[in-house]
Design a protein around this motif. Structure first.
Motif, PDB file in Angstrom:
ATOM      1  N   PHE A 180     -43.343  -5.090  -6.468  1.00  0.00           N
ATOM      2  CA  PHE A 180     -42.435  -6.202  -6.765  1.00  0.00           C
ATOM      3  C   PHE A 180     -42.868  -7.505  -6.109  1.00  0.00           C
ATOM      4  N   GLY A 181     -43.981  -7.480  -5.386  1.00  0.00           N
ATOM      5  CA  GLY A 181     -44.535  -8.712  -4.841  1.00  0.00           C
ATOM      6  C   GLY A 181     -43.792  -9.267  -3.642  1.00  0.00           C
ATOM      7  N   LEU A 195     -34.323  -7.195  -8.537  1.00  0.00           N
ATOM      8  CA  LEU A 195     -35.667  -6.747  -8.892  1.00  0.00           C
ATOM      9  C   LEU A 195     -35.833  -6.478 -10.385  1.00  0.00           C
ATOM     10  N   PHE A 196     -34.772  -6.727 -11.150  1.00  0.00           N
ATOM     11  CA  PHE A 196     -34.819  -6.482 -12.582  1.00  0.00           C
ATOM     12  C   PHE A 196     -34.156  -7.629 -13.332  1.00  0.00           C
ATOM     13  N   ALA A 197     -34.551  -7.811 -14.593  1.00  0.00           N
ATOM     14  CA  ALA A 197     -33.854  -8.769 -15.441  1.00  0.00           C
ATOM     15  C   ALA A 197     -32.393  -8.334 -15.556  1.00  0.00           C
ATOM     16  N   ALA A 198     -31.505  -9.283 -15.777  1.00  0.00           N
ATOM     17  CA  ALA A 198     -30.065  -8.992 -15.767  1.00  0.00           C
ATOM     18  C   ALA A 198     -29.699  -7.894 -16.753  1.00  0.00           C
ATOM     19  N   GLU A 199     -30.259  -7.956 -17.974  1.00  0.00           N
ATOM     20  CA  GLU A 199     -29.930  -6.946 -18.985  1.00  0.00           C
ATOM     21  C   GLU A 199     -30.418  -5.564 -18.559  1.00  0.00           C
ATOM     22  N   THR A 200     -31.615  -5.525 -17.975  1.00  0.00           N
ATOM     23  CA  THR A 200     -32.157  -4.253 -17.503  1.00  0.00           C
ATOM     24  C   THR A 200     -31.302  -3.693 -16.374  1.00  0.00           C
ATOM     25  N   CYS A 222     -38.950   0.418 -17.608  1.00  0.00           N
ATOM     26  CA  CYS A 222     -38.131  -0.774 -17.380  1.00  0.00           C
ATOM     27  C   CYS A 222     -39.005  -1.997 -17.178  1.00  0.00           C
ATOM     28  N   GLU A 223     -38.393  -3.144 -17.361  1.00  0.00           N
ATOM     29  CA  GLU A 223     -39.052  -4.395 -17.027  1.00  0.00           C
ATOM     30  C   GLU A 223     -38.528  -4.886 -15.689  1.00  0.00           C
ATOM     31  N   GLY A 224     -39.401  -4.871 -14.685  1.00  0.00           N
ATOM     32  CA  GLY A 224     -39.030  -5.370 -13.380  1.00  0.00           C
ATOM     33  C   GLY A 224     -39.324  -6.854 -13.265  1.00  0.00           C
ATOM     34  N   ARG A 225     -38.788  -7.472 -12.235  1.00  0.00           N
ATOM     35  CA  ARG A 225     -39.015  -8.897 -11.987  1.00  0.00           C
ATOM     36  C   ARG A 225     -39.596  -9.057 -10.585  1.00  0.00           C
TER      37      ARG A 225
END
Length: 259
Positions: A180-181, A195-200, A222-225
């Protein structure tokens, strides 16, 4: 691509961080009053679940700490023993057993989570003593096992995080932070939803965490942020640790390698 896969396989066994209730408690008894020491040691040895070693020499007790689950001692020994153990790699819980209702210990000893006090050397207090010894020994075994589990998680190639009951990250290993950087220290206390987009995050909360609450584990992509705002595709497993207060999340990079 907030989420491309959802699966609920068979229930998970989780991580068991509990001591074996059948394992005997190895007790070292060291007393200035030899008659009391013999009485305590004999009483415990006659009970199931205790293996007792009695000694008049505190140094002998210190030398066998690695094999000791709990030390039972009297007023003349307890402070010196606790201080000696604080300087050693090995230590053990200590129960201070005294007939002096007014006996006091230094604050630094009383504040030690591995020190307990039982007052009143009589038949009525011996079951209390046995209970305190067993409770301290079980607590220590569980703490040691949890430390081992966290060390194993830290060495894992998967990213692993333990989520606290308030929805924040209680523990994240180095790989989890790298995916996650984030610097690892910056993860502790951070809401996992960051750590995730709101929808995810909404779907993880609705689907994954509810499945875990029902005793299942959840798998999905999943798509993480990342900390820099970039999206990262992750193969994610969510399960629990057999505790009411934490959820163990395992996240592994599926196709991209972060900087």
């Amino acid at each position: 691509m907030p989420m491309s896969e959802f699966a609920v396989p068979s229930p998970t066994d989780g991580l068991q961080a509990a001591s074996d209730p059948a394992a005997p408690v190895d007790v070292s008894c060291v007393f200035t009053d030899q008659a009391v020491g013999e009485r305590v040691a004999s009483w415990l040895a006659d009970r199931d679940g205790f293996a007792v070693e009695r000694s008049a020499d505190p140094e002998a007790v210190l030398e066998r700490l690695e094999a000791t689950d709990c030390v039972v001692t009297d007023e003349d020994r307890v402070v010196d023993l606790v201080e000696e153990m604080s300087d050693r790699a090995e230590s053990a819980p200590v129960v201070f057993y005294t007939d002096d209702a007014d006996a006091s210990l230094p604050d630094e000893v009383l504040d030690d989570e591995w020190v307990d006090v039982v007052r009143g050397i009589d038949e009525a207090s011996l079951p209390v003593l046995a209970h305190r010894v067993r409770a301290l020994a079980d607590h220590r075994r569980t703490a040691d096992l949890a430390a081992t589990a966290l060390a194993a998680a830290d060495a894992a190639t998967d990213g692993i995080a333990v989520l606290g009951p308030g929805g924040t990250i209680a523990f994240g290993n180095e790989q989890f932070a790298r995916l996650f950087g984030y610097d690892r220290d910056d993860l502790t206390g951070r809401p996992w939803r960051d750590l995730f987009a709101a929808e995810t995050a909404d779907r993880i909360e609705a689907d994954a965490l509810s499945a875990v609450a029902d005793g299942w584990q959840w798998l999905g992509t999943c798509e993480g942020r990342r900390a820099d705002g970039d999206a990262v595709t992750l193969r994610t497993r969510v399960t629990d640790s057999d505790g009411d207060e934490v959820v163990l999340a395992v996240v592994q990079q599926s196709s991209e390698t972060p900087d």
